[in-house]
Design an enzyme around this catalytic site. Sequence first.
Site, PDB file in Angstrom:
ATOM      1  N   ALA A  76       0.827  -1.203   0.000  1.00 41.06           N
ATOM      2  CA  ALA A  76       0.000   0.000   0.000  1.00 41.06           C
ATOM      3  C   ALA A  76       0.866   1.259   0.000  1.00 41.06           C
ATOM      4  O   ALA A  76       1.979   1.271   0.526  1.00 41.06           O
ATOM      5  CB  ALA A  76      -0.922   0.002   1.219  1.00 41.06           C
ATOM      6  N   GLY A 121       0.874  -5.618   0.670  1.00 38.62           N
ATOM      7  CA  GLY A 121      -0.074  -5.775  -0.423  1.00 38.62           C
ATOM      8  C   GLY A 121       0.564  -6.264  -1.702  1.00 38.62           C
ATOM      9  O   GLY A 121      -0.095  -6.894  -2.536  1.00 38.62           O
ATOM     10  N   GLU A 124       0.581  -9.866  -1.335  1.00 34.66           N
ATOM     11  CA  GLU A 124      -0.803 -10.333  -1.427  1.00 34.66           C
ATOM     12  C   GLU A 124      -1.276 -10.406  -2.879  1.00 34.66           C
ATOM     13  O   GLU A 124      -2.041 -11.306  -3.242  1.00 34.66           O
ATOM     14  CB  GLU A 124      -1.705  -9.429  -0.592  1.00 34.66           C
ATOM     15  CG  GLU A 124      -1.501  -9.631   0.903  1.00 34.66           C
ATOM     16  CD  GLU A 124      -2.289  -8.663   1.755  1.00 34.66           C
ATOM     17  OE1 GLU A 124      -3.056  -9.115   2.606  1.00 34.66           O
ATOM     18  OE2 GLU A 124      -2.130  -7.426   1.563  1.00 34.66           O
ATOM     19  N   GLU A 144       2.610  -6.036   7.844  1.00 40.23           N
ATOM     20  CA  GLU A 144       1.598  -5.060   8.240  1.00 40.23           C
ATOM     21  C   GLU A 144       1.512  -4.807   9.739  1.00 40.23           C
ATOM     22  O   GLU A 144       1.248  -3.678  10.173  1.00 40.23           O
ATOM     23  CB  GLU A 144       0.217  -5.495   7.708  1.00 40.23           C
ATOM     24  CG  GLU A 144       0.007  -5.261   6.227  1.00 40.23           C
ATOM     25  CD  GLU A 144       0.478  -6.409   5.364  1.00 40.23           C
ATOM     26  OE1 GLU A 144       0.120  -6.455   4.181  1.00 40.23           O
ATOM     27  OE2 GLU A 144       1.212  -7.297   5.879  1.00 40.23           O
TER      28      GLU A 144
END
Length: 270
Positions: A76, A121, A124, A144
């Site tokens: 992110a 992310g 991910e 995270e």
Amino acid sequence: MTVTSEQWYGDFVVVRRHEGQDHVAELVLDRPKAMNAVSTDMARSIAAACEALGADRDVRATVLTSSHDRAFCVGADLKERNSFTDADLVRQRPTARAAYTGVLELPMPVIAAVHGFALGGGFELALACDVIVADATAVVGLPEVSVGVIPGGGGTQLLPRRVGAARAAELVFSARRVEAAEARDLGLVDELVEAGQDRAEALALGGRIAANSPVGLRAAKKALRLGHGLDLRAGLEVEDAAWRSVAFSGDRAEGVAAFNEKRRPDWPGE
């Protein structure tokens, strides 16, 4: 490899097709100044690109790549997030989720080509793919909790499906980064190649996959995804339903005919 067509989605995502790989799409993350950090605009573009790819029956395999030479995706965009109010974060959440679920729900096989950093992310996005090809420079992880949140792009659900609950817990709770060789040993990535070869190998694998029946590929992916985690009896029912969806297709008829006639099949894709 010669690009024969490309379609941009916003400023940071492009889908390319290549000469000699008519049924393989390359989905490129292209925000190099931010090491592909996923901003709101970039998330929106990833979702739009995936929506278009999912509707394109000509695509039999998708390869997710990065234009940055030192990163797949660093997760992110925390600089953008730092400016958010709580209300902004709530409003942005559906957009962010749509990017990750867009990759996850692509109906054809998807391969991630990972080099450099694939964190948060970014990892991910790779976990949302069916196969991860990584090169020797890859560093992956879900850090995270070190910034006060949790993996929110599917990581807490996808990682244990790859490596088991205990190993996933250790990786998420420790927030540690895992280098390429250990990542391969732990099953965080599926194939490890020499530095700089991840994209070429992933595209080559995409080409091998795309030689097969598009109807069969989509049905097989659906059976694999829906059956995972079910008890054996329920899983076999999922498989039977997927088999019935292809057993009377034009692709099955062509595949059997081509086998008996000792020629390459010309898939009708229906």
